[in-house]
Design a protein around this motif. Structure first.
Motif, PDB file in Angstrom:
ATOM      1  N   TYR A  10      -7.178  -0.751  -4.766  1.00 54.83           N
ATOM      2  CA  TYR A  10      -8.031   0.387  -4.426  1.00 54.83           C
ATOM      3  C   TYR A  10      -7.278   1.702  -4.651  1.00 54.83           C
ATOM      4  O   TYR A  10      -6.223   1.939  -4.064  1.00 54.83           O
ATOM      5  CB  TYR A  10      -8.513   0.281  -2.975  1.00 54.83           C
ATOM      6  CG  TYR A  10      -9.362   1.444  -2.538  1.00 54.83           C
ATOM      7  CD1 TYR A  10     -10.679   1.547  -2.974  1.00 54.83           C
ATOM      8  CD2 TYR A  10      -8.850   2.426  -1.713  1.00 54.83           C
ATOM      9  CE1 TYR A  10     -11.466   2.616  -2.585  1.00 54.83           C
ATOM     10  CE2 TYR A  10      -9.638   3.502  -1.322  1.00 54.83           C
ATOM     11  CZ  TYR A  10     -10.942   3.589  -1.753  1.00 54.83           C
ATOM     12  OH  TYR A  10     -11.719   4.652  -1.377  1.00 54.83           O
ATOM     13  N   ASP A  36       0.831  -1.191   0.000  1.00 53.29           N
ATOM     14  CA  ASP A  36       0.000   0.000   0.000  1.00 53.29           C
ATOM     15  C   ASP A  36       0.873   1.252   0.000  1.00 53.29           C
ATOM     16  O   ASP A  36       1.885   1.315   0.702  1.00 53.29           O
ATOM     17  CB  ASP A  36      -0.919   0.031   1.223  1.00 53.29           C
ATOM     18  CG  ASP A  36      -1.994  -1.050   1.182  1.00 53.29           C
ATOM     19  OD1 ASP A  36      -2.166  -1.692   0.132  1.00 53.29           O
ATOM     20  OD2 ASP A  36      -2.653  -1.254   2.226  1.00 53.29           O
ATOM     21  N   SER A  89      -1.806  -6.539  -1.669  1.00 55.31           N
ATOM     22  CA  SER A  89      -2.522  -5.280  -1.501  1.00 55.31           C
ATOM     23  C   SER A  89      -1.688  -4.139  -2.068  1.00 55.31           C
ATOM     24  O   SER A  89      -0.537  -3.937  -1.675  1.00 55.31           O
ATOM     25  CB  SER A  89      -2.818  -5.030  -0.015  1.00 55.31           C
ATOM     26  OG  SER A  89      -3.588  -3.852   0.129  1.00 55.31           O
ATOM     27  N   SER A 130      -3.107  -0.810  -2.464  1.00 47.91           N
ATOM     28  CA  SER A 130      -3.975   0.338  -2.273  1.00 47.91           C
ATOM     29  C   SER A 130      -3.181   1.637  -2.406  1.00 47.91           C
ATOM     30  O   SER A 130      -2.152   1.816  -1.752  1.00 47.91           O
ATOM     31  CB  SER A 130      -4.616   0.263  -0.881  1.00 47.91           C
ATOM     32  OG  SER A 130      -5.431   1.378  -0.650  1.00 47.91           O
TER      33      SER A 130
END
Length: 143
Positions: free
Chosen positions: A130, A90, A108, A110
């Protein structure tokens, strides 16, 4: 941190992995410069690298599964055959990085920057992107 110091940390981390935490020490490094380094055949599973500068570094056959790599800079890095399974990248910066044959299942990413990155033959199954910046990123034969 020089190369010899980092190799020492890798040995301690390997011992920590081999003994399931009884001996050695988990790598946990923050805000250090490891730019232009070469990482080959390293077992860095469950390592913690927060806000580390890996820019222009080369990674080949490295296991970073379950590792924390938040806010780290991988810009212009060459990344090949790396296991990022369930790793947390992230807020990382992969601008103009090249990733080949990497596994990032359930990784991940993000708010990670992938601008102008080239990603080929990588497995991103169930990875989390994301608000990642994918501007001008090229994904070739990726899941």
């Amino acid at each position: 941190m020089n190369t010899e110091q980092f190799k020492y940390w890798i040995r301690l981390h390997q011992e920590w992995l081999d003994t399931k935490g009884i001996d050695g020490k988990q790598i946990s490094l923050e805000e250090i410069d490891l730019s232009d380094c070469v990482f080959e055949h390293c077992e860095l599973e469950i390592a913690v690298f927060i806000t580390v500068n890996f820019s222009k570094s080369k990674f080949q056959n490295v296991n970073l599964s379950h590792s924390t790599l938040c806010d780290s800079d991988f810009s212009q890095a060459g990344i090949s055959d790396v296991n990022f399974r369930k790793a947390n990248l992230d807020h990382a910066d992969l601008t103009s990085a090249t990733m080949e044959n990497c596994i990032a299942i359930r990784g991940s990413f993000s708010e990670t920057g992938f601008s102008y990155a080239v990603l080929s033959q990588c497995d991103f199954t169930k990875a989390f992107f994301y608000e990642a910046n994918l501007k001008n990123a090229r994904f070739e034969s990726c899941n």
